[in-house]
Motif scaffolding. Structure first.
Motif, short mmCIF file in Angstrom:
data_model
loop_
_atom_site.label_atom_id
_atom_site.label_comp_id
_atom_site.label_asym_id
_atom_site.label_seq_id
_atom_site.Cartn_x
_atom_site.Cartn_y
_atom_site.Cartn_z
N ILE A 1 17.40 4.59 0.99
CA ILE A 1 15.96 4.85 0.85
C ILE A 1 15.27 4.37 2.13
O ILE A 1 14.73 3.27 2.20
CB ILE A 1 15.38 4.13 -0.39
CG1 ILE A 1 16.23 4.51 -1.61
CG2 ILE A 1 13.93 4.51 -0.63
CD1 ILE A 1 15.83 3.78 -2.87
N PRO A 2 15.28 5.19 3.19
CA PRO A 2 14.86 4.73 4.51
C PRO A 2 13.36 4.76 4.81
O PRO A 2 12.94 4.23 5.83
CB PRO A 2 15.60 5.70 5.44
CG PRO A 2 15.67 6.97 4.65
CD PRO A 2 15.86 6.55 3.21
N ILE A 3 12.58 5.38 3.95
CA ILE A 3 11.15 5.55 4.27
C ILE A 3 10.26 4.60 3.46
O ILE A 3 9.34 3.99 4.00
CB ILE A 3 10.71 7.01 4.03
CG1 ILE A 3 11.48 7.95 4.98
CG2 ILE A 3 9.22 7.18 4.24
CD1 ILE A 3 11.15 9.42 4.80
N THR A 4 10.53 4.47 2.19
CA THR A 4 9.63 3.75 1.29
C THR A 4 9.36 2.31 1.70
O THR A 4 8.22 1.85 1.71
CB THR A 4 10.19 3.78 -0.15
OG1 THR A 4 10.55 5.12 -0.49
CG2 THR A 4 9.15 3.27 -1.13
N GLY A 5 10.41 1.57 2.02
CA GLY A 5 10.22 0.17 2.36
C GLY A 5 9.88 -0.07 3.80
O GLY A 5 9.60 -1.20 4.19
N SER A 6 9.88 1.00 4.61
CA SER A 6 9.58 0.83 6.03
C SER A 6 8.26 1.51 6.38
O SER A 6 7.22 1.16 5.84
CB SER A 6 10.75 1.37 6.87
OG SER A 6 10.98 2.75 6.63
N TRP A 7 8.29 2.51 7.25
CA TRP A 7 7.06 3.08 7.76
C TRP A 7 6.24 3.80 6.70
O TRP A 7 5.01 3.78 6.73
CB TRP A 7 7.35 4.02 8.92
CG TRP A 7 8.15 5.25 8.59
CD1 TRP A 7 9.51 5.35 8.54
CD2 TRP A 7 7.64 6.54 8.26
NE1 TRP A 7 9.89 6.63 8.20
CE2 TRP A 7 8.77 7.39 8.03
CE3 TRP A 7 6.36 7.09 8.15
CZ2 TRP A 7 8.63 8.74 7.70
CZ3 TRP A 7 6.22 8.42 7.81
CH2 TRP A 7 7.34 9.23 7.59
N GLY A 8 6.92 4.42 5.73
CA GLY A 8 6.19 5.13 4.68
C GLY A 8 5.37 4.19 3.82
O GLY A 8 4.20 4.47 3.50
N GLY A 9 5.98 3.06 3.45
CA GLY A 9 5.25 2.08 2.64
C GLY A 9 4.05 1.52 3.37
O GLY A 9 2.99 1.30 2.75
N ASP A 10 4.19 1.30 4.68
CA ASP A 10 3.06 0.77 5.44
C ASP A 10 1.97 1.81 5.63
O ASP A 10 0.77 1.48 5.66
CB ASP A 10 3.53 0.22 6.79
CG ASP A 10 4.16 -1.16 6.66
OD1 ASP A 10 3.70 -1.93 5.79
OD2 ASP A 10 5.09 -1.48 7.41
N CYS A 11 2.34 3.08 5.79
CA CYS A 11 1.33 4.13 5.85
C CYS A 11 0.56 4.21 4.53
O CYS A 11 -0.67 4.40 4.51
CB CYS A 11 1.99 5.49 6.14
SG CYS A 11 2.44 5.75 7.88
N GLU A 12 1.29 4.06 3.42
CA GLU A 12 0.65 4.08 2.10
C GLU A 12 -0.32 2.90 1.96
O GLU A 12 -1.44 3.07 1.45
CB GLU A 12 1.73 4.02 1.02
CG GLU A 12 1.21 4.10 -0.41
CD GLU A 12 0.94 2.73 -1.02
OE1 GLU A 12 0.28 2.68 -2.06
OE2 GLU A 12 1.40 1.73 -0.44
#
Length: 399
Positions: A136-147
């Motif tokens: 799960i490479p997006i949720t805990g990294s850049w995607g989570g921070d964008c959210e």
């Protein structure tokens, strides 16, 4: 009060004032930065204990997951993190605390100064690596921070461009989390967790992998490899690059789960809510702009044109079922099936370990654990309601 009385108390009043001033100044100081070599030494010791513990257990849990999960506390151990990164092993934590209590310092970590002088949120780095390792490479990294950035600025602009402009004030700034939900330390942790985490296998020495990665690291190299892993071959000078970043975020199953849990996603059509879309697009546009600038707006060519992908629709549906929302689970599964049927996929896993981790998540997701958590929470809520009613009745009788 007499003048003499005031004069007698003045020294004590001044002393209290200085104490309060000292406490205020101490609170205003930047967060203490942990020593880089000390942190990596402790991480190495933690992983060694994880290997020993794994060998002693009948089910031989993965030492990498034990190590990374141990560091996840507070905001990195909420329901969404447990659903995606997994539940921490209480037995292993107890073993670590008794064998090497000093390793507890790896929990609730914040700033570490890298060899090149940059600050990084090391706790965020390790937690995000946990998710990347789980596929799960997006949720805990850049995607989570964008959210998080989108939620922070929600309602402060009318369109994506307005949001992006407003977000510049706190995006990629040197901050300990007081002002920014997407500081430079967070940004580095996001990129590095993807680049390093995508290469981790069960046999990887985490401390040595990080030490090797950070030796002579430049921002250009970091961002170039991140783009290649995350988006394949792309032209960062094209406006289509920002579109690709936004699409990657919305198509990611982990992000859909995160949006849904934070009230930003609708079951109808299984898509982001219209009122949140501009804020999210503003955040991803700003992130895409940073990436493009960091690689001088070059065309990035992937050697394999592979991209990291997240958990599949079935795993997302399982997570939603565990949260008790059958309608959302069915909507997510239907959307995933339609996407698979209507579009020919051009992406695959960026590494064998990510593919294996994703399959493991899909097949071994422990729904019962989270259903039990939900039942316990519901039971506590019911107990508090009954208790409040009894106290109300008793109070009325006393009156």
């Amino acid at each position: 009060m007499t003048t003499n009385s005031i004069a007698n108390r003045m020294p004590r009043l001044l002393a209290m004032l200085f104490v309060l001033l000292g406490l205020f100044c101490a609170a205003a100081l930047p967060a203490h930065a942990e020593d880089y070599d000390t942190v990596l030494d402790r991480l190495s010791r933690l992983q060694a204990l994880a290997r020993e513990y794994s060998a002693s257990q009948a089910d031989t849990p993965d030492p990498i997951e034990l190590t990374l999960a141990y560091t996840r506390t507070g905001e990195y151990n909420t329901t969404i993190w447990q659903l995606t990164a997994g539940v921490r092993d209480a037995g292993f934590e107890s073993s670590v605390n008794s064998s090497d209590p000093e390793l507890a310092s790896l929990q609730n970590m914040n700033t570490v100064v890298l060899p090149n002088g940059e600050n990084i949120d090391f706790g965020h780095l390790l937690a995000s690596m946990n998710l990347v390792y789980n596929g799960i490479p997006i949720t805990g990294s850049w995607g989570g921070d964008c959210e998080e950035l989108a939620r922070q600025y929600y309602g402060q602009a009318g369109d994506a461009a307005g949001y992006a402009e407003a977000m510049r004030a706190s995006f990629n700034i040197d901050d300990d989390g007081t002002l920014s939900r997407f500081s430079n330390g967070d940004l580095r942790a996001d990129l590095d967790s993807v680049v390093v985490g995508s290469k981790v296998t069960k046999d990887t020495d985490l401390a040595e992998a990080l030490r090797s990665y950070y030796a002579n690291l430049t921002e250009y190299d970091r961002v170039k490899e991140f783009i290649s892993l995350s988006f394949g071959t792309v032209d960062t000078s094209s406006t289509a690059f920002a579109d690709a970043v936004y699409s990657a975020l919305l198509e990611d199953s982990g992000m859909q789960l995160l949006f849904y849990m934070n009230g930003m996603w609708t079951v109808k059509g299984w898509q982001i809510k219209d009122d949140y879309a501009p804020a999210v697009r503003g955040a991803t546009d700003l992130f895409a702009e940073y990436l493009a600038n960091a690689v001088n707006h070059e065309k990035i060519k992937s050697e394999t044109n592979d991209r990291l992908v997240a958990m599949g629709g079935q795993a997302l549906a399982d997570a939603l079922e565990a949260l008790g929302d059958t309608d959302a689970a069915q909507a997510a599964l239907t959307a995933a099936e339609e996407m698979a049927n209507n579009a020919q996929s051009t992406v695959s896993s960026g590494s064998d370990v990510v593919s294996a981790a994703r399959e493991n998540l899909q097949t071994n997701f422990n729904v019962k654990v989270f259903q039990l958590i939900l039942l316990i929470a519901a039971g506590l809520a019911a107990f508090m309601l009954v208790f409040s009613m009894v106290m109300f009745v008793v109070h009325r009788k006393e009156n």
